[in-house]
Design a protein around this motif. Structure first.
Motif, PDB file in Angstrom:
ATOM      1  N   TYR A 191      14.780   1.192  27.865  1.00  0.00           N
ATOM      2  CA  TYR A 191      13.553   0.419  27.723  1.00  0.00           C
ATOM      3  C   TYR A 191      13.619  -0.700  26.699  1.00  0.00           C
ATOM      4  CZ  TYR A 191      11.385   3.715  30.824  1.00  0.00           C
ATOM      5  OH  TYR A 191      11.079   4.467  31.924  1.00  0.00           O
ATOM      6  N   THR A 192      14.526  -0.642  25.745  1.00  0.00           N
ATOM      7  CA  THR A 192      14.581  -1.705  24.737  1.00  0.00           C
ATOM      8  C   THR A 192      15.731  -2.670  24.943  1.00  0.00           C
ATOM      9  OG1 THR A 192      15.907  -0.400  23.188  1.00  0.00           O
ATOM     10  CG2 THR A 192      13.486  -0.253  23.000  1.00  0.00           C
ATOM     11  N   ARG A 193      16.717  -2.293  25.712  1.00  0.00           N
ATOM     12  CA  ARG A 193      17.884  -3.166  25.925  1.00  0.00           C
ATOM     13  C   ARG A 193      18.076  -3.568  27.394  1.00  0.00           C
ATOM     14  NH1 ARG A 193      17.557  -3.764  21.013  1.00  0.00           N
ATOM     15  NH2 ARG A 193      18.817  -2.622  19.528  1.00  0.00           N
ATOM     16  N   ILE A 194      18.106  -2.577  28.267  1.00  0.00           N
ATOM     17  CA  ILE A 194      18.446  -2.834  29.676  1.00  0.00           C
ATOM     18  C   ILE A 194      17.295  -3.481  30.438  1.00  0.00           C
ATOM     19  CG2 ILE A 194      19.144  -1.760  31.848  1.00  0.00           C
ATOM     20  CD1 ILE A 194      20.660   0.326  30.117  1.00  0.00           C
ATOM     21  N   MET A 195      16.106  -2.892  30.384  1.00  0.00           N
ATOM     22  CA  MET A 195      14.963  -3.450  31.117  1.00  0.00           C
ATOM     23  C   MET A 195      14.642  -4.881  30.690  1.00  0.00           C
ATOM     24  SD  MET A 195      13.661  -1.397  33.468  1.00  0.00           S
ATOM     25  CE  MET A 195      13.072   0.251  33.828  1.00  0.00           C
ATOM     26  N   PRO A 196      14.602  -5.185  29.388  1.00  0.00           N
ATOM     27  CA  PRO A 196      14.333  -6.581  29.010  1.00  0.00           C
ATOM     28  C   PRO A 196      15.416  -7.550  29.497  1.00  0.00           C
ATOM     29  CG  PRO A 196      13.886  -5.160  27.159  1.00  0.00           C
ATOM     30  CD  PRO A 196      14.556  -4.314  28.214  1.00  0.00           C
ATOM     31  N   ALA A 197      16.654  -7.088  29.572  1.00  0.00           N
ATOM     32  CA  ALA A 197      17.730  -7.955  30.070  1.00  0.00           C
ATOM     33  C   ALA A 197      17.602  -8.178  31.581  1.00  0.00           C
ATOM     34  CB  ALA A 197      19.095  -7.351  29.743  1.00  0.00           C
ATOM     35  N   LEU A 198      17.192  -7.145  32.309  1.00  0.00           N
ATOM     36  CA  LEU A 198      17.033  -7.263  33.762  1.00  0.00           C
ATOM     37  C   LEU A 198      15.778  -8.032  34.162  1.00  0.00           C
ATOM     38  CD1 LEU A 198      18.030  -3.660  34.918  1.00  0.00           C
ATOM     39  CD2 LEU A 198      19.373  -5.758  35.158  1.00  0.00           C
ATOM     40  N   PHE A 199      14.747  -7.932  33.334  1.00  0.00           N
ATOM     41  CA  PHE A 199      13.458  -8.556  33.645  1.00  0.00           C
ATOM     42  C   PHE A 199      12.993  -9.399  32.456  1.00  0.00           C
ATOM     43  CE2 PHE A 199      13.767  -4.514  35.905  1.00  0.00           C
ATOM     44  CZ  PHE A 199      13.660  -4.951  37.216  1.00  0.00           C
ATOM     45  N   PRO A 200      13.648 -10.540  32.224  1.00  0.00           N
ATOM     46  CA  PRO A 200      13.243 -11.383  31.091  1.00  0.00           C
ATOM     47  C   PRO A 200      11.830 -11.933  31.312  1.00  0.00           C
ATOM     48  CG  PRO A 200      14.886 -12.505  32.449  1.00  0.00           C
ATOM     49  CD  PRO A 200      14.751 -11.113  32.980  1.00  0.00           C
TER      50      PRO A 200
ATOM     51  N   ARG B 187      -2.472 -12.272  39.468  1.00  0.00           N
ATOM     52  CA  ARG B 187      -2.156 -13.463  40.272  1.00  0.00           C
ATOM     53  C   ARG B 187      -0.704 -13.927  40.076  1.00  0.00           C
ATOM     54  NH1 ARG B 187      -7.317 -14.518  38.251  1.00  0.00           N
ATOM     55  NH2 ARG B 187      -6.508 -15.837  36.595  1.00  0.00           N
ATOM     56  N   ASP B 188       0.043 -13.272  39.210  1.00  0.00           N
ATOM     57  CA  ASP B 188       1.424 -13.667  38.906  1.00  0.00           C
ATOM     58  C   ASP B 188       2.394 -12.845  39.757  1.00  0.00           C
ATOM     59  OD1 ASP B 188       3.905 -14.272  37.858  1.00  0.00           O
ATOM     60  OD2 ASP B 188       3.348 -13.872  35.775  1.00  0.00           O
ATOM     61  N   ALA B 189       2.817 -13.401  40.890  1.00  0.00           N
ATOM     62  CA  ALA B 189       3.681 -12.673  41.823  1.00  0.00           C
ATOM     63  C   ALA B 189       5.032 -12.325  41.193  1.00  0.00           C
ATOM     64  CB  ALA B 189       3.892 -13.499  43.093  1.00  0.00           C
ATOM     65  N   LYS B 190       5.604 -13.241  40.423  1.00  0.00           N
ATOM     66  CA  LYS B 190       6.901 -12.976  39.795  1.00  0.00           C
ATOM     67  C   LYS B 190       6.786 -11.810  38.797  1.00  0.00           C
ATOM     68  CE  LYS B 190      10.560 -15.081  37.070  1.00  0.00           C
ATOM     69  NZ  LYS B 190      10.992 -16.242  36.309  1.00  0.00           N
TER      70      LYS B 190
ATOM     71  N   LEU C  30       4.531  -9.402  38.828  1.00  0.00           N
ATOM     72  CA  LEU C  30       4.282  -8.170  39.573  1.00  0.00           C
ATOM     73  C   LEU C  30       5.561  -7.637  40.219  1.00  0.00           C
ATOM     74  CD1 LEU C  30       0.841  -9.028  41.189  1.00  0.00           C
ATOM     75  CD2 LEU C  30       1.295  -7.427  39.303  1.00  0.00           C
ATOM     76  N   ARG C  31       6.443  -8.539  40.676  1.00  0.00           N
ATOM     77  CA  ARG C  31       7.740  -8.101  41.207  1.00  0.00           C
ATOM     78  C   ARG C  31       8.590  -7.469  40.109  1.00  0.00           C
ATOM     79  NH1 ARG C  31       7.238 -12.763  44.286  1.00  0.00           N
ATOM     80  NH2 ARG C  31       8.500 -13.995  42.832  1.00  0.00           N
ATOM     81  N   ALA C  32       8.520  -8.016  38.907  1.00  0.00           N
ATOM     82  CA  ALA C  32       9.261  -7.442  37.778  1.00  0.00           C
ATOM     83  C   ALA C  32       8.746  -6.040  37.454  1.00  0.00           C
ATOM     84  CB  ALA C  32       9.156  -8.347  36.559  1.00  0.00           C
ATOM     85  N   VAL C  33       7.435  -5.866  37.478  1.00  0.00           N
ATOM     86  CA  VAL C  33       6.860  -4.541  37.230  1.00  0.00           C
ATOM     87  C   VAL C  33       7.301  -3.571  38.331  1.00  0.00           C
ATOM     88  CG1 VAL C  33       4.708  -3.213  37.145  1.00  0.00           C
ATOM     89  CG2 VAL C  33       4.902  -5.369  35.891  1.00  0.00           C
ATOM     90  N   ALA C  34       7.263  -4.010  39.577  1.00  0.00           N
ATOM     91  CA  ALA C  34       7.702  -3.166  40.687  1.00  0.00           C
ATOM     92  C   ALA C  34       9.177  -2.792  40.528  1.00  0.00           C
ATOM     93  CB  ALA C  34       7.470  -3.868  42.020  1.00  0.00           C
ATOM     94  N   GLY C  35       9.985  -3.734  40.068  1.00  0.00           N
ATOM     95  CA  GLY C  35      11.401  -3.452  39.822  1.00  0.00           C
ATOM     96  C   GLY C  35      11.589  -2.407  38.736  1.00  0.00           C
ATOM     97  N   GLN C  36      10.798  -2.498  37.678  1.00  0.00           N
ATOM     98  CA  GLN C  36      10.890  -1.513  36.608  1.00  0.00           C
ATOM     99  C   GLN C  36      10.441  -0.134  37.082  1.00  0.00           C
ATOM    100  OE1 GLN C  36       8.662  -3.179  33.352  1.00  0.00           O
ATOM    101  NE2 GLN C  36      10.437  -4.326  32.618  1.00  0.00           N
ATOM    102  N   VAL C  37       9.390  -0.096  37.875  1.00  0.00           N
ATOM    103  CA  VAL C  37       8.908   1.177  38.421  1.00  0.00           C
ATOM    104  C   VAL C  37       9.976   1.793  39.317  1.00  0.00           C
ATOM    105  CG1 VAL C  37       7.209   2.235  39.985  1.00  0.00           C
ATOM    106  CG2 VAL C  37       6.467   0.628  38.211  1.00  0.00           C
TER     107      VAL C  37
END
Length: 121
Positions: free
Chosen positions: A41-50, A65-68, A70-77
């Motif tokens: 959560y502190t290294r990998i996720m921020p690097a994958l989803f800047p 309203r921010d599709a990009k 929301l896609r990042a959140v879906a990727g993290q989930v």
């Protein structure tokens, strides 16, 4: 360890602490939750989803309203539920448990496994 001890004494009403069970939870908590998930959560996720920090700092209406974002959140989930839990969490827990609990202490009960007070499907 403290929470497991509390459960053993308060919830289960034990008079003595099952040290092996507490060791299983403590080892797993340190290795998986303390070390691995901190890194995830502190290294990998921020690097994958800047930019996710900026996304969550916005008001909820803007985020919806921010599709990009929301896609990042879906990727993290997906990473958490589809990869981390499914492929890492359970194998890590069962490995730690097998390391601490001898096979002679394991028994079958009503289709589930019970290892020193720990129920498993």
């Amino acid at each position: 360890a403290l929470c497991d001890a509390m459960v053993q004494y308060v919830v289960e009403g034990r008079e003595t602490l099952d040290a092996t069970r507490t060791l299983v939870f403590s080892s797993f908590g340190f290795a998986f939750l303390g070390c691995w998930q901190y890194t995830l959560y502190t290294r990998i996720m921020p690097a994958l989803f800047p930019g996710i920090e900026a996304f969550v700092a916005r008001p909820i209406g803007e985020r919806l309203r921010d599709a990009k974002g929301l896609r990042a959140v879906a990727g993290q989930v997906f990473i958490e539920n589809g990869i981390n839990n499914a492929l890492l969490y359970f194998p890590c827990f069962y490995s730690v448990q097998a390391w601490h609990v001898p096979p002679s202490s394991r028994s079958s009960k009503h289709g589930s496994r019970r290892c020193r007070g720990i129920e498993h499907p």
